[in-house]
Design a protein around this motif. Structure first.
Motif, PDB file in Angstrom:
ATOM      1  N   GLU A 232       0.775  -1.207  -0.073  1.00  0.00           N
ATOM      2  CA  GLU A 232       0.000   0.052  -0.021  1.00  0.00           C
ATOM      3  C   GLU A 232       0.899   0.950   0.063  1.00  0.00           C
ATOM      4  OE1 GLU A 232      -3.832   2.184   2.789  1.00  0.00           O
ATOM      5  OE2 GLU A 232      -2.954  -0.121   2.883  1.00  0.00           O
TER       6      GLU A 232
ATOM      7  N   ASP B 137       2.337   1.678  -3.390  1.00  0.00           N
ATOM      8  CA  ASP B 137       1.147   2.352  -4.229  1.00  0.00           C
ATOM      9  C   ASP B 137       0.834   3.778  -3.960  1.00  0.00           C
ATOM     10  OD1 ASP B 137      -0.946   2.063  -6.308  1.00  0.00           O
ATOM     11  OD2 ASP B 137      -2.432   1.977  -4.760  1.00  0.00           O
TER      12      ASP B 137
ATOM     13  N   GLU C 213       3.684   5.720  -5.517  1.00  0.00           N
ATOM     14  CA  GLU C 213       3.568   5.800  -7.101  1.00  0.00           C
ATOM     15  C   GLU C 213       2.512   6.770  -7.428  1.00  0.00           C
ATOM     16  OE1 GLU C 213       4.137   4.861 -11.055  1.00  0.00           O
ATOM     17  OE2 GLU C 213       5.456   4.162  -9.293  1.00  0.00           O
ATOM     18  N   ARG C 214       1.465   6.881  -6.752  1.00  0.00           N
ATOM     19  CA  ARG C 214       0.386   7.949  -7.160  1.00  0.00           C
ATOM     20  C   ARG C 214       1.107   9.307  -7.004  1.00  0.00           C
ATOM     21  NH1 ARG C 214      -5.166   5.492  -4.212  1.00  0.00           N
ATOM     22  NH2 ARG C 214      -5.386   3.594  -5.659  1.00  0.00           N
TER      23      ARG C 214
END
Length: 80
Positions: free
Chosen positions: A60, A63, A66-67
């Motif tokens: 998480e 992620d 990366e966002r």
């Protein structure tokens, strides 16, 4: 050069050198094993595992990073 004492002396010196190198390697090996033994015992403690995030939390977090990277690229006007 056919002196037998020379051959015996050279053989004894070679054997002593081999013994010293073997002893040094064996001492290093035992030290490395002791280090690994300590590392295994450090991870086996019940409180040691609580400090590490579990796999889903790490995924998480990756992620979310990366966002954020994509949003920063969009804000800077870079095509992805």
């Amino acid at each position: 050069m056919t002196d037998p004492i020379l051959y015996v002396t050279m053989a004894a010196a070679a054997l002593a050198g081999l013994a010293m190198v073997t002893y040094a390697v064996l001492t290093g090996w035992r030290g490395w094993l002791a280090l690994k033994h300590q590392e295994l015992h450090a991870h086996a403690e019940p409180g040691a595992m609580q400090n590490l995030p579990n796999a889903s939390a790490r995924i998480e977090m990756a992620d979310l990073k990366e966002r954020i990277r994509k949003l920063e690229a969009i804000a800077a006007g870079v095509d992805l």
